[in-house]
Design a protein around this motif. Structure first.
Motif, PDB file in Angstrom:
ATOM      1  N   ALA A  90       3.985  -7.389  -4.446  1.00  0.00           N
ATOM      2  CA  ALA A  90       2.879  -6.438  -4.478  1.00  0.00           C
ATOM      3  C   ALA A  90       3.235  -5.215  -5.314  1.00  0.00           C
ATOM      4  O   ALA A  90       2.419  -4.729  -6.110  1.00  0.00           O
ATOM      5  CB  ALA A  90       2.515  -6.025  -3.054  1.00  0.00           C
ATOM      6  N   LEU A  91       4.450  -4.717  -5.154  1.00  0.00           N
ATOM      7  CA  LEU A  91       4.878  -3.580  -5.965  1.00  0.00           C
ATOM      8  C   LEU A  91       4.861  -3.918  -7.448  1.00  0.00           C
ATOM      9  O   LEU A  91       4.445  -3.101  -8.283  1.00  0.00           O
ATOM     10  CB  LEU A  91       6.288  -3.141  -5.549  1.00  0.00           C
ATOM     11  N   ARG A  92       5.289  -5.123  -7.776  1.00  0.00           N
ATOM     12  CA  ARG A  92       5.277  -5.510  -9.193  1.00  0.00           C
ATOM     13  C   ARG A  92       3.840  -5.575  -9.719  1.00  0.00           C
ATOM     14  O   ARG A  92       3.568  -5.159 -10.850  1.00  0.00           O
ATOM     15  CB  ARG A  92       5.975  -6.853  -9.376  1.00  0.00           C
ATOM     16  N   GLY A  93       2.936  -6.071  -8.889  1.00  0.00           N
ATOM     17  CA  GLY A  93       1.537  -6.090  -9.300  1.00  0.00           C
ATOM     18  C   GLY A  93       0.990  -4.692  -9.526  1.00  0.00           C
ATOM     19  O   GLY A  93       0.244  -4.453 -10.489  1.00  0.00           O
ATOM     20  N   LEU A  94       1.353  -3.736  -8.666  1.00  0.00           N
ATOM     21  CA  LEU A  94       0.898  -2.360  -8.851  1.00  0.00           C
ATOM     22  C   LEU A  94       1.491  -1.755 -10.118  1.00  0.00           C
ATOM     23  O   LEU A  94       0.815  -1.011 -10.843  1.00  0.00           O
ATOM     24  CB  LEU A  94       1.291  -1.516  -7.634  1.00  0.00           C
ATOM     25  N   HIS A  95       2.757  -2.093 -10.411  1.00  0.00           N
ATOM     26  CA  HIS A  95       3.377  -1.612 -11.654  1.00  0.00           C
ATOM     27  C   HIS A  95       2.630  -2.149 -12.870  1.00  0.00           C
ATOM     28  O   HIS A  95       2.336  -1.397 -13.812  1.00  0.00           O
ATOM     29  CB  HIS A  95       4.836  -2.039 -11.688  1.00  0.00           C
ATOM     30  N   ALA A 115      -8.678  -8.473 -16.185  1.00  0.00           N
ATOM     31  CA  ALA A 115      -7.482  -9.146 -15.675  1.00  0.00           C
ATOM     32  C   ALA A 115      -6.589  -8.166 -14.919  1.00  0.00           C
ATOM     33  O   ALA A 115      -6.026  -8.497 -13.874  1.00  0.00           O
ATOM     34  CB  ALA A 115      -6.710  -9.783 -16.831  1.00  0.00           C
ATOM     35  N   THR A 116      -6.474  -6.937 -15.446  1.00  0.00           N
ATOM     36  CA  THR A 116      -5.660  -5.929 -14.777  1.00  0.00           C
ATOM     37  C   THR A 116      -6.257  -5.566 -13.427  1.00  0.00           C
ATOM     38  O   THR A 116      -5.538  -5.406 -12.427  1.00  0.00           O
ATOM     39  CB  THR A 116      -5.538  -4.671 -15.659  1.00  0.00           C
ATOM     40  N   ARG A 117      -7.583  -5.437 -13.381  1.00  0.00           N
ATOM     41  CA  ARG A 117      -8.223  -5.103 -12.105  1.00  0.00           C
ATOM     42  C   ARG A 117      -8.053  -6.236 -11.100  1.00  0.00           C
ATOM     43  O   ARG A 117      -7.828  -5.997  -9.907  1.00  0.00           O
ATOM     44  CB  ARG A 117      -9.702  -4.788 -12.320  1.00  0.00           C
ATOM     45  N   SER A 118      -8.141  -7.473 -11.570  1.00  0.00           N
ATOM     46  CA  SER A 118      -7.944  -8.614 -10.669  1.00  0.00           C
ATOM     47  C   SER A 118      -6.521  -8.633 -10.126  1.00  0.00           C
ATOM     48  O   SER A 118      -6.293  -8.925  -8.948  1.00  0.00           O
ATOM     49  CB  SER A 118      -8.247  -9.924 -11.406  1.00  0.00           C
ATOM     50  N   LEU A 119      -5.568  -8.322 -10.997  1.00  0.00           N
ATOM     51  CA  LEU A 119      -4.175  -8.265 -10.571  1.00  0.00           C
ATOM     52  C   LEU A 119      -3.993  -7.208  -9.487  1.00  0.00           C
ATOM     53  O   LEU A 119      -3.300  -7.420  -8.487  1.00  0.00           O
ATOM     54  CB  LEU A 119      -3.284  -7.931 -11.770  1.00  0.00           C
ATOM     55  N   PHE A 120      -4.643  -6.055  -9.659  1.00  0.00           N
ATOM     56  CA  PHE A 120      -4.532  -4.998  -8.675  1.00  0.00           C
ATOM     57  C   PHE A 120      -5.070  -5.452  -7.321  1.00  0.00           C
ATOM     58  O   PHE A 120      -4.432  -5.228  -6.280  1.00  0.00           O
ATOM     59  CB  PHE A 120      -5.279  -3.751  -9.128  1.00  0.00           C
ATOM     60  N   HIS A 121      -6.223  -6.083  -7.306  1.00  0.00           N
ATOM     61  CA  HIS A 121      -6.817  -6.493  -6.031  1.00  0.00           C
ATOM     62  C   HIS A 121      -5.941  -7.526  -5.333  1.00  0.00           C
ATOM     63  O   HIS A 121      -5.819  -7.515  -4.099  1.00  0.00           O
ATOM     64  CB  HIS A 121      -8.230  -7.015  -6.252  1.00  0.00           C
ATOM     65  N   ALA A 122      -5.305  -8.408  -6.094  1.00  0.00           N
ATOM     66  CA  ALA A 122      -4.408  -9.390  -5.479  1.00  0.00           C
ATOM     67  C   ALA A 122      -3.172  -8.711  -4.905  1.00  0.00           C
ATOM     68  O   ALA A 122      -2.729  -9.020  -3.793  1.00  0.00           O
ATOM     69  CB  ALA A 122      -3.997 -10.434  -6.520  1.00  0.00           C
ATOM     70  N   ALA A 123      -2.623  -7.765  -5.652  1.00  0.00           N
ATOM     71  CA  ALA A 123      -1.443  -7.044  -5.170  1.00  0.00           C
ATOM     72  C   ALA A 123      -1.790  -6.162  -3.987  1.00  0.00           C
ATOM     73  O   ALA A 123      -0.998  -6.016  -3.045  1.00  0.00           O
ATOM     74  CB  ALA A 123      -0.852  -6.196  -6.305  1.00  0.00           C
ATOM     75  N   LEU A 124      -2.986  -5.578  -4.016  1.00  0.00           N
ATOM     76  CA  LEU A 124      -3.388  -4.668  -2.962  1.00  0.00           C
ATOM     77  C   LEU A 124      -3.427  -5.364  -1.604  1.00  0.00           C
ATOM     78  O   LEU A 124      -3.061  -4.769  -0.588  1.00  0.00           O
ATOM     79  CB  LEU A 124      -4.758  -4.068  -3.281  1.00  0.00           C
ATOM     80  N   GLU A 125      -3.839  -6.613  -1.577  1.00  0.00           N
ATOM     81  CA  GLU A 125      -3.936  -7.329  -0.304  1.00  0.00           C
ATOM     82  C   GLU A 125      -2.575  -7.412   0.373  1.00  0.00           C
ATOM     83  O   GLU A 125      -2.428  -7.053   1.556  1.00  0.00           O
ATOM     84  CB  GLU A 125      -4.502  -8.729  -0.531  1.00  0.00           C
ATOM     85  N   ASP A 126      -1.545  -7.858  -0.341  1.00  0.00           N
ATOM     86  CA  ASP A 126      -0.202  -7.937   0.251  1.00  0.00           C
ATOM     87  C   ASP A 126       0.341  -6.556   0.577  1.00  0.00           C
ATOM     88  O   ASP A 126       1.060  -6.373   1.568  1.00  0.00           O
ATOM     89  CB  ASP A 126       0.755  -8.662  -0.703  1.00  0.00           C
TER      90      ASP A 126
END
Length: 493
Positions: free
Chosen positions: A109-114, A72-83
């Motif tokens: 996106a920053l929140r997703g990276l956090h 789930a964390t990796r999926s969150l990163f990939h979604a945030a990375l796109e934006d």
């Protein structure tokens, strides 16, 4: 929170931080300092109410990932990375509503990276992965195709982003994002001394604990990042990506902050242009303790121009030295005294070389740091500041309090400080600086009249007591919850 300043460096921002901590002893403080590698010594005497100093090194070795992030964390990163990638390659949209949407997407996106970092991920390594670098190159191509090579927003931009440029930019930005990976601070209010990387610390606290976030700005952080790249040695594409990151970060911080306290109306206009909400802004000028800067009773025997501040390219001392060469044509016995620590040693050497090349040796001197700032101000008839970027500089109001007339360039909040008590001229214009200095040196009545009015202006508008009272009131407003549990200013989350 600060970047490269208090308590490990000197300068105006550090002076202001020290004023707040010492001047509001009823508050308990923690200082969070973004620094180079964590080995910087503390340069200030810390009071008892400053309970802890937290350093966040940006450029040392990165932290070791302690565990593999879950799916789930990796999926969150990939979604945030796109934006995040889109923000790095897309030019800002001039339409206000679409521009606001860009800033919101970057904030998410920053929140997703956090959250990726909180889940065990290492942001820097992830940004440097083959997949991330390939995606960055693809998004660069997408923008070029969508806008077309002739689009003015792409002027000068390479058609293709090389892998080397993508990797260099990713490494630099990954280091800048390290504040998102440290444990969030716990406080009643998080106060950022500037925009930029220090706001990442405040964002993490806001997302984790709903902590109110306040941003002050002395200079315009984003403008100074642009100035840094003028004549810089980074590849063009890398500079584009870094400036896009800084622009997007500044806009996102303005969106999420509960309150903004620009230190001049000039800064306020920049904030508004980059998406700040005028309903959450209060202009708060710097202040000094006037009793520490007594008015001079005498003047030097030789006509003397003084500069007091850092030896730094942003201060544009080359313009001051060239102006002084012009002054000497009309005031042959004039002297120039430049007081200040050399932040940039090659720049100091270039100033010394310019003095020699213009045959000013002996008449113009680099004095080094001034052990007594008041004595330095008093040693001149006129105090000059020829910067290309400023916020609301202490040196101006200190010199005015000392009964000295200013010749300044019209940058930042300088004209707001000086008003009609000195000369404010265009930056990078040695002739204009020289004309103003010459006028004052040759007209003692005008010079002394302006000096009297300058000190009165400081006493009326720019005292430390006024500044501390304003910040104490704002802290109380931010820290006091409303009936629904939100801070009075409210914030975009």
């Amino acid at each position: 929170m600060s970047e490269g300043t208090y308590p490990q460096a000197l300068g105006g921002v550090s002076v202001w931080c020290d004023q707040l901590v010492h001047g509001l002893p009823e508050h308990r403080w923690e200082a969070v300092a973004l620094c180079v590698d964590g080995r910087e010594p503390v340069r200030w005497e810390l009071p008892e109410n400053l309970e802890r100093v937290v350093t966040i090194p940006l450029w040392g070795a990165g932290r070791t990932r302690l565990r593999r992030p879950g799916r789930a964390t990796r999926s969150l990163f990939h979604a945030a990375l796109e934006d995040f990638m889109v923000a790095l390659v897309a030019p800002p949209d001039p339409d206000p509503r679409r521009g606001a949407a860009q800033r919101r997407r970057f904030l998410l996106a920053l929140r997703g990276l956090h959250e990726f970092a909180a889940g065990g991920g290492e942001i820097g390594s992830a940004l440097r992965s083959n997949a991330a670098l390939g995606r960055l190159q693809d998004r660069w191509d997408d923008v070029t195709t969508m806008l077309g090579r002739g689009h003015p927003a792409l002027a000068g931009r390479p058609r293709r982003l090389t892998l080397a440029d993508a990797a260099q930019a990713a490494a630099l930005i990954g280091a800048m994002l390290r504040p998102l990976a440290v444990p969030p601070v716990r406080a009643d209010v998080v106060h950022c001394a500037m925009n930029g990387l220090s706001t990442l610390v405040a964002m993490a606290a806001k997302w984790t604990y709903d902590t109110p976030m306040l941003i002050s700005e002395h200079g315009v952080y984003l403008r100074e990042r642009y100035l840094e790249q003028v004549g810089g040695d980074l590849p063009y594409a890398v500079a584009v990506l870094l400036l896009s990151f800084q622009r997007s970060l500044a806009g996102a911080a303005y969106q999420v902050a509960d309150a903004l306290a620009p230190h001049s109306e000039y800064n306020r206009r920049w904030q508004l242009r980059n998406g700040a909400d005028p309903e959450r802004m209060w202009t708060m000028y710097n202040g000094i303790a006037p009793e520490r800067f007594p008015s001079a009773r005498t003047e030097p025997e030789e006509p003397t121009i003084v500069y007091v501040g850092r030896i730094d390219p942003l201060k544009d001392l080359h313009t001051l030295i060239r102006a002084f060469a012009l002054v000497r044509r009309r005031v042959p016995d004039a002297r120039l005294r430049i007081y200040g620590a050399a932040i940039d040693l090659p720049y100091r050497d270039s100033c010394a070389a310019l003095i020699e090349r213009l045959d000013l040796v002996g008449a113009a001197r680099l004095e080094g740091s001034a052990p007594d700032a008041v004595a330095a101000y008093h040693s001149g008839n006129v105090v000059a500041l020829t910067s290309i970027s400023e916020g609301f500089p202490y040196s101006v109001i200190e010199a005015m309090a000392c009964g000295r007339t200013m010749v300044c360039t019209n940058v930042g909040g300088v004209s707001e400080a000086v008003g009609d008590t000195g000369f404010v001229v265009a930056p990078r214009d040695p002739a204009a600086v020289a004309d103003a200095c010459t006028t004052l040196l040759l007209d003692p009545d005008l010079r002394r009249d302006m000096a009297v009015r300058a000190r009165r202006r400081v006493l009326d508008r720019f005292t430390l007591a006024q500044s501390l009272e304003a910040y104490s009131s704002l802290y109380e407003r931010l820290a006091a919850p409303t009936l629904d549990g939100r801070t009075p200013a409210g914030a975009l989350r």
